[in-house]
Write a protein that holds these residues in place. Structure first.
Motif, PDB file in Angstrom:
ATOM      1  N   UNK A 343       0.886  -1.034  -0.755  1.00 56.94           N
ATOM      2  CA  UNK A 343       0.222   0.217  -0.075  1.00 56.94           C
ATOM      3  C   UNK A 343       0.336   1.899  -0.238  1.00 56.94           C
ATOM      4  N   UNK A 344       0.234   2.652  -0.769  1.00 54.81           N
ATOM      5  CA  UNK A 344       1.072   3.500  -0.911  1.00 54.81           C
ATOM      6  C   UNK A 344      -0.263   4.369  -0.036  1.00 54.81           C
ATOM      7  N   UNK A 345       1.065   5.023   1.347  1.00 55.48           N
ATOM      8  CA  UNK A 345      -0.249   6.628   1.428  1.00 55.48           C
ATOM      9  C   UNK A 345       0.670   7.894   1.052  1.00 55.48           C
ATOM     10  N   UNK A 346      -0.337   9.076   0.135  1.00 54.09           N
ATOM     11  CA  UNK A 346       0.741   9.780   0.239  1.00 54.09           C
ATOM     12  C   UNK A 346       0.040  10.765   0.040  1.00 54.09           C
ATOM     13  N   UNK A 347       0.922  11.591   1.203  1.00 46.86           N
ATOM     14  CA  UNK A 347       1.163  12.944   1.838  1.00 46.86           C
ATOM     15  C   UNK A 347       1.926  13.587   1.839  1.00 46.86           C
ATOM     16  N   UNK A 348       1.512  14.244   0.680  1.00 43.77           N
ATOM     17  CA  UNK A 348       2.268  15.541  -0.145  1.00 43.77           C
ATOM     18  C   UNK A 348       1.384  16.253   0.716  1.00 43.77           C
ATOM     19  N   UNK A 349       1.038  17.157   0.927  1.00 48.55           N
ATOM     20  CA  UNK A 349       0.228  18.546   1.355  1.00 48.55           C
ATOM     21  C   UNK A 349      -1.146  18.492   1.478  1.00 48.55           C
ATOM     22  N   UNK A 350      -1.806  19.554   1.847  1.00 48.49           N
ATOM     23  CA  UNK A 350      -3.052  19.693   1.146  1.00 48.49           C
ATOM     24  C   UNK A 350      -3.227  20.573   0.742  1.00 48.49           C
ATOM     25  N   UNK A 351      -4.633  21.316   0.333  1.00 45.89           N
ATOM     26  CA  UNK A 351      -4.735  22.156   0.157  1.00 45.89           C
ATOM     27  C   UNK A 351      -5.985  22.869   0.114  1.00 45.89           C
ATOM     28  N   UNK A 352      -7.008  24.003  -0.160  1.00 45.83           N
ATOM     29  CA  UNK A 352      -7.959  24.954   1.002  1.00 45.83           C
ATOM     30  C   UNK A 352      -8.477  24.532  -0.979  1.00 45.83           C
ATOM     31  N   UNK A 353     -10.010  23.975  -0.558  1.00 49.80           N
ATOM     32  CA  UNK A 353     -10.906  23.461  -1.735  1.00 49.80           C
ATOM     33  C   UNK A 353     -12.241  24.281  -1.209  1.00 49.80           C
ATOM     34  N   UNK A 354     -12.949  25.662  -2.126  1.00 48.26           N
ATOM     35  CA  UNK A 354     -14.305  26.594  -1.722  1.00 48.26           C
ATOM     36  C   UNK A 354     -14.607  25.377  -2.861  1.00 48.26           C
ATOM     37  N   UNK A 355     -15.033  24.484  -2.714  1.00 48.42           N
ATOM     38  CA  UNK A 355     -16.708  24.766  -4.595  1.00 48.42           C
ATOM     39  C   UNK A 355     -18.147  24.916  -4.152  1.00 48.42           C
ATOM     40  N   UNK A 356     -18.155  25.188  -3.245  1.00 50.12           N
ATOM     41  CA  UNK A 356     -19.476  25.656  -2.239  1.00 50.12           C
ATOM     42  C   UNK A 356     -19.002  27.294  -2.220  1.00 50.12           C
ATOM     43  N   UNK A 357     -18.203  27.783  -2.335  1.00 55.75           N
ATOM     44  CA  UNK A 357     -18.726  29.599  -2.474  1.00 55.75           C
ATOM     45  C   UNK A 357     -18.299  29.908  -4.516  1.00 55.75           C
ATOM     46  N   UNK A 358     -19.614  30.474  -4.919  1.00 57.79           N
ATOM     47  CA  UNK A 358     -19.676  31.216  -6.010  1.00 57.79           C
ATOM     48  C   UNK A 358     -19.058  32.127  -6.446  1.00 57.79           C
ATOM     49  N   UNK A 359     -18.289  31.787  -6.893  1.00 56.41           N
ATOM     50  CA  UNK A 359     -17.740  33.421  -7.188  1.00 56.41           C
ATOM     51  C   UNK A 359     -18.166  34.779  -7.474  1.00 56.41           C
ATOM     52  N   UNK A 360     -19.594  34.594  -7.510  1.00 55.71           N
ATOM     53  CA  UNK A 360     -20.389  36.144  -7.771  1.00 55.71           C
ATOM     54  C   UNK A 360     -21.094  36.043  -6.435  1.00 55.71           C
ATOM     55  N   UNK A 361     -20.224  35.845  -5.324  1.00 51.01           N
ATOM     56  CA  UNK A 361     -20.625  36.403  -4.293  1.00 51.01           C
ATOM     57  C   UNK A 361     -20.782  37.174  -3.950  1.00 51.01           C
ATOM     58  N   UNK A 362     -19.690  37.842  -4.399  1.00 50.92           N
ATOM     59  CA  UNK A 362     -18.934  38.999  -3.910  1.00 50.92           C
ATOM     60  C   UNK A 362     -18.138  39.359  -3.117  1.00 50.92           C
ATOM     61  N   UNK A 363     -17.288  37.946  -3.161  1.00 49.90           N
ATOM     62  CA  UNK A 363     -16.304  37.664  -2.172  1.00 49.90           C
ATOM     63  C   UNK A 363     -14.510  37.567  -3.319  1.00 49.90           C
ATOM     64  N   UNK A 364     -13.607  38.658  -2.905  1.00 49.70           N
ATOM     65  CA  UNK A 364     -12.931  39.034  -3.666  1.00 49.70           C
ATOM     66  C   UNK A 364     -11.943  37.239  -3.450  1.00 49.70           C
ATOM     67  N   UNK A 365     -11.590  36.411  -5.360  1.00 49.91           N
ATOM     68  CA  UNK A 365     -10.257  35.595  -4.942  1.00 49.91           C
ATOM     69  C   UNK A 365      -9.060  36.091  -5.524  1.00 49.91           C
TER      70      UNK A 365
END
Ligand SMILES: Cc1cc2nc3c(=O)[nH]c(=O)nc-3n(C[C@H](O)[C@H](O)[C@H](O)COP(=O)(O)OP(=O)(O)OC[C@H]3O[C@@H](n4cnc5c(N)ncnc54)[C@H](O)[C@@H]3O)c2cc1C
Ligand SMILES: Cc1ncc(C[n+]2csc(CCOP(=O)(O)OP(=O)(O)O)c2C)c(N)n1
Ligand code: SF4
Ligand code: SF4
Ligand code: SF4
Ligand SMILES: [Mg+2]
Lengths: 595, 351
Positions: A343-365
């Protein structure tokens, strides 16, 4: 140099190295003294006020305080600050009557928190006593965030999480657990006065090299695997396991594997052992469990036969530094290294993900696809939406999540009251003499010569046999006392009153660390070299006082002062005094105007 | 009094000398003197001087009499030999020890009461005999230990803490030491280590009777307005004739003074004393000139400090008495007790 303004709120705070380094500015020496006095519940409450999860953090904190600790500069090892925190939690007894309770008049304001990790729970804890209704959503069925879903139980027993998460739940959270938010716009449309996003950094990075698809059945993303282990969906792994990555997640993966059937577990990292992100103690713990860490190996391919993973191949590299001092990993040209595995466990980093934040919700990215968040106020570009924890600036740790939570709670409270969130309430500072008699102080100024004490561990065979057995047993009261005595009481400040000084040199002569010099004034760089001992640590201030009869200045290098008070004991006029500096960091609800 | 022991921890950048010792290795027990006592600064200066000269601690014998000043050997050189004698008798004990073992460095520490009152005769004779020693008087103008009575070095007109003036003329130990033939004479101030440390180093290297009068304010009984031995008074009236650097044998000479203002004196052991002159007309090798200068400045109310007199070719008591070059403790029984025949021969030679 100009005379030091010791009334400036950060000057003495910086001298308390541990507290200054702690993102939540926990008054470390104050609680360590209480532990030495056996007042565990008092020590716990000081922690609880600052960092909300003393029992959790006493076992898992990244402990930025310890590399900062002055003790580490005067001898080999810093004070075991983190593990002393655990002592307070372990021996505190019942503290429920000291907690705020849920019986608070409501102020009519409603705040939604997305995620029930430490960041959101801190916001809730700070706002509930002010009368807010705090609604906490989490996709998971129980609160705790990654504290519950990621950190293995052999480092952090579930009971500790339940207890400390419970204290906040009991303050009257409105839980909406098991409910994943899939639209920020939807949430904004509800009648919340403010929204706090504490959704963490939930996505583990993958490794796209040949064989990844074919052998997918035995290749696991580290954090997904750990949460499946935490929730009991996975309870075994192959005999031979490769863990890819050099961070703390990799350490948790390899140690968990050892407990779930992995007999030959290896950690493989691309760069050098010394450059690994994992904390030194995590690496030690892994190696103590017979897990070798192989370095300078870059993954090349997953090897497989008939759809089954058989091993991995790696290229050997070495670190080469270019003329700008930048490091490059350059292949050594040696034959590839093949490591067989199940078995291999891949633990090479962690990222943010905001699929639930619409890009037109008035929030700059921003261009890294991260929300634009103010580092002080934690406010996004949508004034009603605040961020904190891993969701704000990428994956950090629990204590940063707590610190963000405090800052966001201040902002949310001010925002809801129609006040300017950029104006921050001041911290409450008290400074008081510790003199009790001619040579008597209200703290123990005798300096311990002991080296750092080790926390006892459970028997290895037993620990490796059951993933729920906690490895660290914690200090007992006797070890805790001795370790607490190593603290130098850096919050007991040396305060100098020039007009009382007769320049007799008594303080200079007695000071064991050559901190004090009376000399002609000069530019800082020059002065630093002219002191009793050169002041080479530029991160530590020089305390300068003028107004002496000989027109010289008093220069004290704060760097390695033991806070032993001998200068004050040997001073015939009381020009030196030992004064306790306590800073109570501003919390939500504190007022900005001091009148 | 401080109850805790001085922490063992020291500055991580604390230098070591060529023996591998830090300055801290030359310390003694924590002082029990009053906080701020000038004597503690002199102890610190002795520690610094011995560290800088990299003297092996077991090569020093520290001797003292009675008084706060005479207590101080407990607070420095914790690994050296020590003898705390009765009041005023340090010079005799030191002389005896020196006669028996000439290989040690003798450091006599005394007070103005111990040396100028009860021990005046002892002081005088040890100097005039040219005992090879460093004799430091920690001079505060009072009997500190017995609660502040005027001592014999107290200036006429100086006021006690209660405002009563001293009517007796002061004994100036520096003038006496010069007159009695000390071959290294200095005066300094406990509050000026830049001057005091090299002065002590020069004295430790000097192979004859070296005397240092060190003004050392008693914060408990003699640091008030009207005292002539207070920190403020000494700072205002300090007339330093020179500053010095000690350059041990074989070291490279680094000059940082203007030429013409410096004078280098090579001592018998090869070490050099480099004097930076603050009073250009002052010549520390002119004994009579020095005595005159001191009297003139004293009349003006000034306290002359610095290296006041130096004879670079001193002789000492062992040379005058033509004693054995080997210390007694290294001589065998046969040499120490040569037997009746030798006695008979010796007696016959006197008949
Ligand atoms: C393996 C591992 C070990 C770690 N060990 C340590 C350690 O020992 N010490 C330490 O200090 N830190 C450690 N960390 C880091 C630490 O866990 C995090 O930094 C910390 O938990 C972040 O807190 P947070 O409040 O920002 O969010 P999290 O704890 O990540 O909580 C976020 C919560 O939000 C929920 N959520 C996400 N999106 C939504 C949504 N759309 N709707 C509803 N809910 C949602 C998630 O279910 C989760 O419960 C570790 C991390 C990992 C991965
Ligand atoms: C034979 C004898 N006489 C008198 C005393 C009392 N006595 C103790 S210390 C002292 C004077 C010490 O004065 P000084 O040498 O100046 O020391 P200081 O305490 O000032 O440093 C006297 C008179 C004594 N101990 N022994
Ligand atoms: S010695 Fe104590 S007070 Fe000082 S930095 Fe370390 S833990 Fe903090
Ligand atoms: S408290 Fe005073 S004597 Fe002690 S180390 Fe600090 S400056 Fe030196
Ligand atoms: S009485 Fe005077 S001489 Fe004695 S210790 Fe106190 S200050 Fe020093
Ligand atoms: Mg005296």
């Amino acid at each position: 140099m100009k005379a030091t303004d010791i009334a400036e709120q950060d000057y003495f705070h910086k001298v308390v190295d541990c507290q200054w380094a702690c993102p939540a500015h926990t008054p470390v020496p104050e609680y360590i003294r209480l532990i030495a006095a056996g007042r565990y519940a008092d020590a716990y409450m000081i922690n609880w006020k600052s960092n909300v999860f003393p029992g959790v953090l006493g076992r898992t904190c990244d402990r930025p305080c310890e590399p900062a600790c002055r003790r580490g500069r005067v001898e080999e090892q810093p004070v075991a600050i983190c593990r002393l925190k655990r002592v307070a939690a372990d021996y505190k007894g019942d503290i429920s009557d000291r907690l705020p309770g849920a019986d608070v008049a409501k102020n009519g304001k409603r705040v939604a928190c997305v995620g029930a990790g430490p960041a959101s729970l801190t916001v809730a804890r700070d706002l509930l006593p002010l009368g807010y209704e705090v609604v906490v959503y989490d996709g998971d069925a129980r609160a705790g965030g990654m504290i519950r879903s990621q950190i293995p139980k052999f480092r952090l027993p579930e009971s500790v999480i339940d207890e400390e998460v419970g204290y906040i739940a009991d303050m009257g959270i409105t839980p909406r657990y098991g409910e994943k938010i899939d639209s920020l716009k939807g949430l904004l449309a509800e009648d919340y006065d403010a929204i706090f996003v504490g959704s963490g950094a939930p996505r583990g990075r993958d490794l796209d090299i040949p064989g990844r698809q074919e052998a997918a059945a035995n290749i696991h993303i580290g954090i997904d695997w750990l949460s499946s282990v935490a929730f009991g969906h996975i309870d075994k792994i192959g005999k031979r396991v490769i863990v890819l990555g050099g961070g703390n997640t990799a350490m948790d993966c390899c140690r968990s594997s050892r407990r779930l059937g992995g007999d030959e577990v290896k950690v493989v990292v691309r760069s050098g052992f010394d450059e690994m992100k994992a904390s030194p103690w995590e690496k030690d713990d892994a190696m103590n469990e017979d897990i070798p860490i192989l370095n300078f190996l870059v993954p090349k391919a997953f090897l497989h036969e008939n759809g089954n993973l058989t091993g991995m191949s790696f290229d050997k590299v070495e670190a080469v530094y270019d003329e700008k001092g930048r490091r490059n990993l350059v292949p050594t040209g040696e034959p590839e290294v093949v490591i067989p595995c199940d078995d291999v466990l891949v633990a090479v980093g962690q990222e943010n993900a905001f699929p639930w934040i619409e890009r037109d919700a008035g929030l700059e990215f921003d261009r890294w696809n991260m929300p634009v968040v103010n580092e002080v106020t934690m406010q996004s570009t949508n004034p009603r939406v605040f961020f904190g924890g891993d969701a704000a600036f990428g994956p950090k740790n629990i204590i940063w999540a707590v610190a963000h939570g405090h800052a966001a709670a201040i902002s949310i409270d001010r925002f809801c009251r129609g006040e300017d969130v950029t104006e921050r309430p001041p911290h409450q500072i008290t400074i008081s003499s510790q003199k009790m008699g001619i040579h008597e102080w209200s703290y123990d100024n005798d300096i311990s010569n002991d080296g750092r004490f080790k926390v006892p561990h459970a028997d290895k065979a037993i620990a490796l046999n059951n993933i729920k057995v906690e490895v660290e047993l914690g200090f007992d009261d006797r070890l805790a006392y001795k370790e607490a005595e190593r603290c130098l009481n850096c919050d007991i400040q040396t305060v100098f009153t020039p007009k009382l000084c007769i320049e007799c040199d008594a303080c200079v002569d007695i000071c064991p660390m050559d901190c004090i010099t009376f000399t002609e004034n000069g530019e800082e760089a020059d002065l630093r070299m002219r002191l009793m001992a050169p002041a080479l640590n530029l991160t530590q201030d020089l305390y300068i006082a003028d107004g002496l009869k000989t027109a010289r200045i008093m220069a004290k290098d704060e760097d390695v002062c033991l806070h032993c008070g001998l200068c004050a004991e040997r001073c015939p006029t009381g020009a030196w005094d030992m004064q306790k500096f306590l800073v109570d960091m501003a919390k939500a609800g504190a007022s900005c105007n001091s009148h | 009094m401080t109850f805790i022991t001085k922490p063992k921890l020291h500055h991580p950048k604390l230098p070591t000398n060529h023996l591998g010792f830090t300055r801290r290795d030359y310390e003694g027990a924590v002082s029990t003197l009053c906080a701020g006592c000038g004597h503690d600064s002199i102890s610190a200066a002795i520690i610094q001087a011995c560290f800088e000269l990299a003297i092996e601690p077991h090569r020093i014998a520290k001797l003292s009499g009675i008084g706060c000043s005479s207590k101080t050997p407990t607070y420095f050189l914790g690994n050296s030999h020590g003898f705390n004698s009765v009041h005023g008798r340090m010079p005799s004990v030191l002389t005896g020890a020196n006669m028996a073992n000439r290989d040690l460095i003798y450091l006599g520490v005394s007070g103005d009461g111990d040396s100028a009152s009860i021990g005046l005769g002892q002081f005088a004779h040890s100097i005039r005999r040219g005992v090879n020693m460093v004799y430091i008087v920690e001079n505060n103008g009072v009997y500190g230990l017995t609660k502040g009575q005027f001592s014999a070095t107290s200036d006429r007109g100086s006021k006690s803490k209660r405002g009563v003036p001293n009517n007796d003329e002061a004994i100036d130990l520096v003038s006496m030491a010069l007159q009695l033939g000390a071959t290294y004479v200095g005066r300094s101030f406990s509050g000026d280590k830049a001057q005091l440390v090299p002065l002590i180093k020069g004295a430790l290297l000097h192979q004859g009777a070296a005397f240092i009068d060190c003004v050392s304010p008693c914060v408990a009984f003699n640091n008030h307005l009207g005292s002539t031995k207070s920190f403020d008074y000494v700072r205002e009236h300090n007339d330093a004739v020179n500053r010095l650097d000690i350059i041990p044998e074989r070291s490279e000479i680094v000059t940082d003074y203007e030429p013409g203002q410096t004078q280098t004196v090579t001592q018998h052991d090869g070490s050099m004393i480099r004097l930076h002159k603050l009073t250009p007309e002052y010549d520390p090798q002119d004994r009579v000139g020095a005595m005159n200068f001191l009297q003139q400045r004293y009349a003006l109310g000034e306290i002359v400090t610095g290296l006041l007199y130096l004879d670079p070719e001193p002789r000492d008591l062992h040379a005058y008495l033509n004693t054995s070059a080997t210390p007694f403790n290294e001589l065998g029984e046969a040499e120490l007790c040569p037997g009746p025949d030798a006695l008979e021969k010796f007696n016959a030679s006197l008949r």
